[in-house]
Design a protein around this motif. Sequence first.
Motif, PDB file in Angstrom:
ATOM      1  N   UNK A 117      75.762  18.906  35.963  1.00 37.29           N
ATOM      2  CA  UNK A 117      76.019  19.780  34.820  1.00 37.29           C
ATOM      3  C   UNK A 117      74.873  20.773  34.650  1.00 37.29           C
ATOM      4  N   UNK A 118      75.224  22.049  34.519  1.00 35.04           N
ATOM      5  CA  UNK A 118      74.244  23.119  34.353  1.00 35.04           C
ATOM      6  C   UNK A 118      74.438  23.774  32.986  1.00 35.04           C
ATOM      7  N   UNK A 119      73.337  23.968  32.283  1.00 33.41           N
ATOM      8  CA  UNK A 119      73.398  24.687  31.005  1.00 33.41           C
ATOM      9  C   UNK A 119      72.433  25.873  31.069  1.00 33.41           C
ATOM     10  N   UNK A 120      72.637  26.827  30.161  1.00 37.43           N
ATOM     11  CA  UNK A 120      71.880  28.073  30.197  1.00 37.43           C
ATOM     12  C   UNK A 120      70.534  27.979  29.509  1.00 37.43           C
ATOM     13  N   UNK A 121      70.186  29.032  28.776  1.00 41.70           N
ATOM     14  CA  UNK A 121      68.857  29.151  28.189  1.00 41.70           C
ATOM     15  C   UNK A 121      68.649  28.149  27.053  1.00 41.70           C
ATOM     16  N   UNK A 122      67.507  27.471  27.121  1.00 39.60           N
ATOM     17  CA  UNK A 122      67.134  26.485  26.099  1.00 39.60           C
ATOM     18  C   UNK A 122      65.763  26.860  25.542  1.00 39.60           C
ATOM     19  N   UNK A 123      65.656  26.872  24.212  1.00 41.01           N
ATOM     20  CA  UNK A 123      64.361  27.065  23.557  1.00 41.01           C
ATOM     21  C   UNK A 123      64.059  25.868  22.665  1.00 41.01           C
ATOM     22  N   UNK A 124      62.936  25.219  22.961  1.00 37.20           N
ATOM     23  CA  UNK A 124      62.427  24.157  22.092  1.00 37.20           C
ATOM     24  C   UNK A 124      61.116  24.607  21.459  1.00 37.20           C
ATOM     25  N   UNK A 125      60.969  25.934  21.328  1.00 41.88           N
ATOM     26  CA  UNK A 125      59.736  26.514  20.788  1.00 41.88           C
ATOM     27  C   UNK A 125      59.624  26.275  19.288  1.00 41.88           C
ATOM     28  N   UNK A 126      58.438  25.895  18.855  1.00 38.14           N
ATOM     29  CA  UNK A 126      58.207  25.660  17.420  1.00 38.14           C
ATOM     30  C   UNK A 126      58.305  26.950  16.608  1.00 38.14           C
ATOM     31  N   UNK A 127      58.018  28.085  17.235  1.00 35.42           N
ATOM     32  CA  UNK A 127      58.002  29.359  16.513  1.00 35.42           C
ATOM     33  C   UNK A 127      59.311  30.127  16.687  1.00 35.42           C
ATOM     34  N   UNK A 128      60.403  29.416  16.974  1.00 31.85           N
ATOM     35  CA  UNK A 128      61.702  30.075  17.118  1.00 31.85           C
ATOM     36  C   UNK A 128      62.720  29.292  16.319  1.00 31.85           C
ATOM     37  N   UNK A 129      63.993  29.472  16.529  1.00 26.22           N
ATOM     38  CA  UNK A 129      65.005  29.024  15.572  1.00 26.22           C
ATOM     39  C   UNK A 129      65.426  27.558  15.685  1.00 26.22           C
TER      40      UNK A 129
ATOM     41  N   UNK B  63      53.893  41.660  24.931  1.00 25.76           N
ATOM     42  CA  UNK B  63      55.186  40.981  24.833  1.00 25.76           C
ATOM     43  C   UNK B  63      55.621  40.902  23.374  1.00 25.76           C
ATOM     44  N   UNK B  64      56.857  41.294  23.118  1.00 25.84           N
ATOM     45  CA  UNK B  64      57.376  41.260  21.753  1.00 25.84           C
ATOM     46  C   UNK B  64      57.807  39.847  21.369  1.00 25.84           C
ATOM     47  N   UNK B  65      58.491  39.166  22.271  1.00 23.03           N
ATOM     48  CA  UNK B  65      58.939  37.796  22.022  1.00 23.03           C
ATOM     49  C   UNK B  65      58.082  36.823  22.835  1.00 23.03           C
ATOM     50  N   UNK B  66      57.471  35.879  22.151  1.00 23.51           N
ATOM     51  CA  UNK B  66      56.680  34.850  22.836  1.00 23.51           C
ATOM     52  C   UNK B  66      57.037  33.486  22.244  1.00 23.51           C
ATOM     53  N   UNK B  67      57.292  32.506  23.121  1.00 18.11           N
ATOM     54  CA  UNK B  67      57.780  31.199  22.686  1.00 18.11           C
ATOM     55  C   UNK B  67      56.846  30.091  23.167  1.00 18.11           C
TER      56      UNK B  67
ATOM     57  N   UNK C 117      61.684  26.894  35.671  1.00 15.90           N
ATOM     58  CA  UNK C 117      60.552  27.553  35.019  1.00 15.90           C
ATOM     59  C   UNK C 117      60.372  29.007  35.458  1.00 15.90           C
ATOM     60  N   UNK C 118      61.068  29.434  36.487  1.00 14.78           N
ATOM     61  CA  UNK C 118      60.932  30.822  36.939  1.00 14.78           C
ATOM     62  C   UNK C 118      61.690  31.723  35.963  1.00 14.78           C
ATOM     63  N   UNK C 119      60.994  32.093  34.891  1.00 16.48           N
ATOM     64  CA  UNK C 119      61.598  32.962  33.884  1.00 16.48           C
ATOM     65  C   UNK C 119      60.508  33.797  33.224  1.00 16.48           C
ATOM     66  N   UNK C 120      60.884  34.568  32.225  1.00 17.66           N
ATOM     67  CA  UNK C 120      59.963  35.528  31.602  1.00 17.66           C
ATOM     68  C   UNK C 120      59.290  35.003  30.336  1.00 17.66           C
ATOM     69  N   UNK C 121      59.334  33.669  30.107  1.00 13.97           N
ATOM     70  CA  UNK C 121      58.688  33.131  28.900  1.00 13.97           C
ATOM     71  C   UNK C 121      57.767  31.935  29.179  1.00 13.97           C
ATOM     72  N   UNK C 122      57.727  31.446  30.396  1.00 15.92           N
ATOM     73  CA  UNK C 122      56.928  30.256  30.688  1.00 15.92           C
ATOM     74  C   UNK C 122      55.425  30.548  30.624  1.00 15.92           C
ATOM     75  N   UNK C 123      55.044  31.831  30.688  1.00 20.08           N
ATOM     76  CA  UNK C 123      53.632  32.217  30.679  1.00 20.08           C
ATOM     77  C   UNK C 123      53.273  32.974  29.390  1.00 20.08           C
ATOM     78  N   UNK C 124      54.077  32.812  28.328  1.00 14.54           N
ATOM     79  CA  UNK C 124      53.941  33.623  27.114  1.00 14.54           C
ATOM     80  C   UNK C 124      52.582  33.504  26.438  1.00 14.54           C
ATOM     81  N   UNK C 125      51.899  32.356  26.579  1.00 16.79           N
ATOM     82  CA  UNK C 125      50.622  32.150  25.905  1.00 16.79           C
ATOM     83  C   UNK C 125      49.464  31.983  26.895  1.00 16.79           C
TER      84      UNK C 125
ATOM     85  N   UNK D 283      69.416  28.216  21.780  1.00 20.80           N
ATOM     86  CA  UNK D 283      68.354  29.195  21.910  1.00 20.80           C
ATOM     87  C   UNK D 283      67.965  29.871  20.602  1.00 20.80           C
ATOM     88  N   UNK D 284      68.929  30.390  19.846  1.00 27.58           N
ATOM     89  CA  UNK D 284      68.560  31.140  18.638  1.00 27.58           C
ATOM     90  C   UNK D 284      69.581  30.973  17.523  1.00 27.58           C
TER      91      UNK D 284
END
Length: 442
Positions: free
Chosen positions: A130-142, A190-194, A214-222, A372-373
Amino acid sequence: MKKNRQLIVVLLTILIIVLVFLIFLYFFKQRNINSKDYPKIKEKNIIEEILEENHEERINKSFLNWLEKEYGNQKLSLLKEKLKSDNRENIWHDIYHSSLNVLLDNYNNIYSNASNIQQVNTSTNQAQLSFIGDVSLADNWYIIPKYQERGKNIYGILSEETVDILKNSTLTIANNEFTISNRGEKMPGKYYTFRASPNNLSIYQEMGVDLVTLANNHVYDFGEKAFQDTLEALKDFQIPYVGAGKNIDEAIQPYYFIVNGYKIAFLNATRAEKLILTPEATNDTGGVFRCYDPSLLIQQIKKVRQNSDIVITLLHWGKEDSSSLEDVQVETAKQYIEAGSDLIVGTHAHTLQGIDFYQGKAIIYNLGDFIFNHETKDTAIFQFIINNEKQFQYKIIPCQQKEKYTSIKEGNEKVRILDKLRTLSPNVFFEETGTFYEKSTD
């Protein structure tokens, strides 16, 4: 005179009896010797015949001797007979319930020391990925604030039915769209950082996630320290990952699962950023596996193909919030399949994109946001089903993210989402169940 003749007759009789006995003893001993040597001679003949029938360079006498020792002479004899009339690669799995790749790995004792291989046991004759799309477990997001507020653990953000599907799958794969750390500074520009606390990774365990990309545009946000923390946190929680690493060798490294005797390889790369900020891994520095130039990914697919039964390429790409495909997605997807990929699954667009086939292999261009949001978004669980004959089936389970909660859709909503995918996927036929396959070109 008569007595002498009788004596001679007696002596001759005794001599004949002795000679007969000696001859009998000789042949009896020879028979025993031949009997003891027979299995060895037979084994030698079987191995020689197999080597004559199969020209695979990796198969040699030493491997076949090991195979006979581990599984017995009877299966080796069956293999010899099969090879005479059957050219299918799958005959090894038919006989040994393991592919040739898995058998060779066991012979070479690969699994005892490898950190990027995991064996998965199933009780069925098919594997369900089973494959799922974008997941955010960021404390500073929704999502995480709502997860904490509702106080229902995973059931505060995912429906029970959704969790059941993910946890009961043989493997569940998700895109990890955030960094995992308690330190670091936002990346400039960067405008969005998670960023997520490492403790949030327990949610993956609640969901039944087995592998993250992990090859995405948010893994290195901090920054670098937070990025390094991300890798360590995933290891601490025993969550395998692909697509990033402390250097390029680690970033391009596949992760393997041995499922029902087949070796499945996962690769992950990104070409998501228009303004490229996330560092690419190098020989000396950490970062992600990029594929803006597809040559390295093509090279890696070809390499991995040589010792894998199934190669799955996971890509972070496409135009955000658009169901329209970029030309580069269509072009490079074909190149990756030509290189040896059996399946391509994409993320990043935050919306569903179409599905297509090329050379009989499926391309799932984008699965959209899963959790995600705060927006209402159509999404899906894509299921890739592999039976014991290594035949593939494909299924879409329509879902929707709404009010920071994702659930499986039924009835009219399921029909609506499937109709959307039908429109986006003109070469694909979708059944009402969500099972899909390539339309016939006849």
